[in-house]
Design an enzyme around this catalytic site. Structure first.
Site, mmCIF file in Angstrom:
data_model
loop_
_atom_site.group_PDB
_atom_site.id
_atom_site.type_symbol
_atom_site.label_atom_id
_atom_site.label_comp_id
_atom_site.label_asym_id
_atom_site.label_seq_id
_atom_site.Cartn_x
_atom_site.Cartn_y
_atom_site.Cartn_z
ATOM 1 N N ASP A 131 0.658 -0.997 0.117
ATOM 2 C CA ASP A 131 0.277 -0.424 -0.352
ATOM 3 C C ASP A 131 1.112 1.007 0.528
ATOM 4 O O ASP A 131 1.195 1.126 1.026
ATOM 5 C CB ASP A 131 -0.849 -0.032 1.219
ATOM 6 C CG ASP A 131 -1.734 1.316 1.488
ATOM 7 O OD1 ASP A 131 -1.650 2.575 1.252
ATOM 8 O OD2 ASP A 131 -2.812 1.413 0.930
ATOM 9 N N ASP A 149 0.860 7.681 -10.217
ATOM 10 C CA ASP A 149 -0.200 7.509 -11.158
ATOM 11 C C ASP A 149 -0.852 5.682 -10.773
ATOM 12 O O ASP A 149 -0.617 4.534 -11.787
ATOM 13 C CB ASP A 149 0.908 6.258 -12.916
ATOM 14 C CG ASP A 149 -0.223 6.161 -14.171
ATOM 15 O OD1 ASP A 149 -0.649 7.239 -14.087
ATOM 16 O OD2 ASP A 149 0.823 5.638 -14.842
#
Length: 281
Positions: A131, A149
């Site tokens: 994460d 992105d």
């Protein structure tokens, strides 16, 4: 992230079959010498020319290389979101002295790395299943460049576009570091994201809308440096275009900036349509 085009209509039956077999997981689709990444049946997340896998095929990926305008020889690039790995492959090939760390939450995306011809992990390249928000919160070192992105099927992951997230990006950047963020959508979608970045970085923002897509590429810097000099940017873009074929000259022509602008001026500028002229520095 692009809408499906007419080329997909020619392969609609086969695409529908591949989509059905994907069972909701990310998948690759081959057509016309291309391999594209999809999270569902709506958008292209990444595209690769099969005979030239390291090429930056989509205009927004070339625009994201605009960090080279400010950081010519980055020591360490942190990428948030792997996708089809276009930027990771390009940087690995063309920036041989740069360490590259890629953060990706979805193990099914990582599982496609061989289909998209990504390099194996080595001393300067690593893909981490993690994460990104948690990773950044525990970082004890800084990086030169962050390429942001981090998309899910519907667009930019919400937890990766908060003011807190952008402030943390600023904290883990070197004093002359650059954040490049890819965002997607209408002005109504983009303005809240840009406002959060403004709050995190202040007026040191530059952005442009690459041709041929509805993405916006935003550069946030901690030090204005070269970015404040349009003539220097134009010259540097010309050099990079000759060296890497990135078409950054076109992107520089589209750049707008919050530098030396008030809050009200920023609100007005940030809402301009794609293709608006370069805002004077």
């Amino acid at each position: 992230m692009l809408n499906l085009n007419d080329d997909y209509a020619m392969h609609s039956n086969r695409f529908a079959e591949v989509l059905a077999c994907s069972q909701g997981k990310p998948f690759a689709f081959d057509h016309g010498g291309m391999r594209t990444l999809h999270f569902d049946g709506r958008y292209i997340q990444s595209a690769m020319r099969i005979v030239a896998p390291d090429e930056l095929l989509l205009s927004y990926t070339r625009a994201m290389m605009a960090f080279l305008l400010a950081k010519q020889s980055p020591r360490h690039i942190l990428m948030i979101g792997l996708g089809g790995g276009s930027l990771a492959k390009f940087c690995y090939r063309h920036l041989p002295a740069t360490r590259i760390t890629v953060l990706e939450l979805d193990s099914d995306v990582i599982a496609l790395r061989r289909q998209f011809v990504l390099p194996e992990d080595d001393e300067r390249f690593q893909i981490i299943h993690v994460d990104a928000e948690h990773y950044l919160s525990s970082m004890q070192h800084t990086v030169d460049v962050i390429l942001h992105d981090g998309f899910v099927a519907d667009g930019l992951a919400p937890e990766l576009s908060t003011e807190k997230f952008y402030r943390r990006c600023s904290e883990v950047l070197d004093d002359d570091g650059v954040l490049v963020s890819n965002v997607f959508g209408t002005t109504d979608d983009l303005m809240p994201v840009m406002t959060r970045m403004w709050k995190a970085f202040g007026p040191k923002l530059w952005w442009g809308d690459p041709s041929g897509c509805i993405n916006r590429i935003i550069l946030a810097t901690k030090d204005v440096g070269l970015m404040a000099q349009r003539s220097a940017l134009v010259k540097r873009a010309e050099q990079l275009d000759l060296q890497h074929g990135l078409a950054l000259g076109e992107f520089v022509d589209r750049l707008k900036t919050a530098h030396n602008k008030s809050d009200a001026e920023f609100d007005a500028i940030a809402g301009y349509d794609a293709g608006a002229t370069f805002m004077p520095y």
